[in-house]
Design an enzyme around this catalytic site. Structure first.
Site, PDB file in Angstrom:
ATOM      1  N   VAL A   1     103.097  32.403  16.089  1.00  0.00           N
ATOM      2  CA  VAL A   1     102.074  33.609  16.051  1.00  0.00           C
ATOM      3  C   VAL A   1     102.153  34.609  16.998  1.00  0.00           C
ATOM      4  O   VAL A   1     101.651  35.812  16.611  1.00  0.00           O
ATOM      5  CB  VAL A   1     100.913  32.953  16.062  1.00  0.00           C
TER       6      VAL A   1
ATOM      7  N   GLY B   1      99.793  15.135   2.972  1.00  0.00           N
ATOM      8  CA  GLY B   1      99.948  14.718   1.367  1.00  0.00           C
ATOM      9  C   GLY B   1      99.867  16.001   0.362  1.00  0.00           C
ATOM     10  O   GLY B   1      99.942  17.025   0.898  1.00  0.00           O
TER      11      GLY B   1
ATOM     12  N   TYR C   1      92.231  31.300  30.027  1.00  0.00           N
ATOM     13  CA  TYR C   1      91.826  30.755  28.621  1.00  0.00           C
ATOM     14  C   TYR C   1      90.182  31.366  28.074  1.00  0.00           C
ATOM     15  O   TYR C   1      90.073  31.609  27.213  1.00  0.00           O
ATOM     16  CB  TYR C   1      91.901  29.197  28.628  1.00  0.00           C
TER      17      TYR C   1
ATOM     18  N   ASN D   1      93.923  29.138  14.400  1.00  0.00           N
ATOM     19  CA  ASN D   1      93.659  27.882  15.464  1.00  0.00           C
ATOM     20  C   ASN D   1      94.799  27.834  16.687  1.00  0.00           C
ATOM     21  O   ASN D   1      94.322  27.115  17.471  1.00  0.00           O
ATOM     22  CB  ASN D   1      93.758  26.729  14.529  1.00  0.00           C
TER      23      ASN D   1
ATOM     24  N   ILE E   1      86.937  18.586  22.399  1.00  0.00           N
ATOM     25  CA  ILE E   1      87.398  17.721  21.127  1.00  0.00           C
ATOM     26  C   ILE E   1      88.388  16.818  21.456  1.00  0.00           C
ATOM     27  O   ILE E   1      89.504  17.318  22.176  1.00  0.00           O
ATOM     28  CB  ILE E   1      87.810  18.579  20.150  1.00  0.00           C
TER      29      ILE E   1
ATOM     30  N   ALA F   1      98.600  23.983  13.054  1.00  0.00           N
ATOM     31  CA  ALA F   1      98.176  23.127  12.215  1.00  0.00           C
ATOM     32  C   ALA F   1      98.974  21.509  12.240  1.00  0.00           C
ATOM     33  O   ALA F   1      98.564  20.685  11.570  1.00  0.00           O
ATOM     34  CB  ALA F   1      98.048  23.471  10.754  1.00  0.00           C
TER      35      ALA F   1
ATOM     36  N   ALA G   1      90.576  34.702  27.126  1.00  0.00           N
ATOM     37  CA  ALA G   1      91.290  35.022  25.659  1.00  0.00           C
ATOM     38  C   ALA G   1      90.423  34.660  24.602  1.00  0.00           C
ATOM     39  O   ALA G   1      90.469  35.153  23.637  1.00  0.00           O
ATOM     40  CB  ALA G   1      92.681  34.066  25.764  1.00  0.00           C
ATOM     41  N   LYS G   2      89.872  33.454  25.020  1.00  0.00           N
ATOM     42  CA  LYS G   2      88.980  32.946  23.981  1.00  0.00           C
ATOM     43  C   LYS G   2      87.589  33.816  23.674  1.00  0.00           C
ATOM     44  O   LYS G   2      87.018  33.974  22.872  1.00  0.00           O
ATOM     45  CB  LYS G   2      88.255  31.524  24.293  1.00  0.00           C
TER      46      LYS G   2
END
Ligand code: NAD
Length: 251
Positions: A63, A53, A156, A89, A189, A16, A159-160
């Site tokens: 992880v 915040g 990738y 994530n 993204i 994150a 794995a995904k």
């Protein structure tokens, strides 16, 4: 606040401090959740928490390390006494053609993206499966290449795709405990560490092909995750939601 759909919920988002993870954390906070921010580097976690915040708290950890995953969840349990939403994530890429791909490039991508999600789900099981009067949510961040492939991403994409298998199996295993397990499969993204590492011309070429005319943003992903995390998606489990501006629409 966008809404109070997630008021009183406690969420843990891995990776994150990065682009998409931060977008997810920001949206969950805006919908009323407390968000535990996990990433590898404690300093990066602290910066993310300061940016995000009120309501954001740091829980750094790796992880890929089962002991670290257990420690992160122990901390969530001690500090909050519950976990309602787990977002797996964290992910990395090591792109290259398969015939030149090293064992290490294969291993690292699976370790973070797939084994990491397994470690977190297992460590979170006691909190997620505990009796509750509402559904708990696991949201795994996969990728549209898991479904459609892309050259240079054998490690990738595999794995995904494995993460989608994990999603479907766990959805069936944990349905009786009212834990919904879904995957999100974003397309391109922009504004993240992962896309910054790719050649700009490749990013521009993919963005041009998006029917909706632009790359996605971390805020787009955050909005989809907030939906899956909310009671609005209580009847949805074991699904893969594609979020790629229409790239996957059959022609
Ligand atoms: P990013 O590099 O900005 O964020 C990934 C974060 O994961 C980083 O902050 C990194 O430090 C963290 N991380 C790496 N290894 C870790 C570990 N062992 N333990 C804890 N944290 C670790 O990249 P991003 O684009 O924001 O990627 C987030 C997720 O979205 C990834 O799973 C990625 O595969 C997925 N995704 C990204 C795109 C895209 O176009 N950017 C598309 C589809 C899916």
């Amino acid at each position: 606040m966008v809404s109070d759909r997630l008021a009183d919920r406690v969420a843990l988002v891995t990776g994150a401090a990065g682009g998409i993870g931060r977008g997810i954390a920001a949206r969950l906070l805006a919908e009323g959740a407390v968000v535990v921010v996990n990433d590898l580097d404690p300093d990066a976690c602290a910066v993310a928490v300061a940016d995000l915040g009120a309501g954001a708290v740091a829980a750094p950890g790796d992880v890929t390390d089962p002991a670290s995953a257990t420690a992160v969840l122990a901390r969530v349990g001690a500090d909050h006494g519950r976990l309602d939403i787990l977002v797996n994530n964290a992910g990395v890429t090591r792109d290259g053609p398969l015939h030149r791909m090293s064992d290490e490039d294969w291993r690292v991508v699976h370790d973070v993206g797939l084994r990491g999600a397994f470690n977190l789900c297992r460590a979170a099981a006691p909190l997620l499966r505990a009796p509750a009067d509402h559904h708990r949510k696991v949201i795994n961040i996969s990728s549209n290449v898991a479904l459609h492939g892309a050259p240079g991403t054998a490690n990738y994409s595999a794995a995904k795709a494995g993460l989608i298998g994990l999603t479907r199996a766990l959805a069936r295993e944990w349905a009786s405990r009212r834990v919904n397990v879904n995957a999100l499969a974003p397309g391109l993204i922009e504004g993240t560490g992962l896309t910054a590492a790719k050649p700009a011309e490749l990013i521009a070429r993919v963005a041009e092909q998006v029917p909706l005319g632009r790359a996605g943003t971390p805020a787009d992903v955050g909005a989809a995750v907030a939906f899956l995390a909310s009671a609005d998606a209580d009847y949805m489990t074991g699904q893969v939601l594609e979020l790629s501006g229409g790239l996957e629409v059959p022609v």
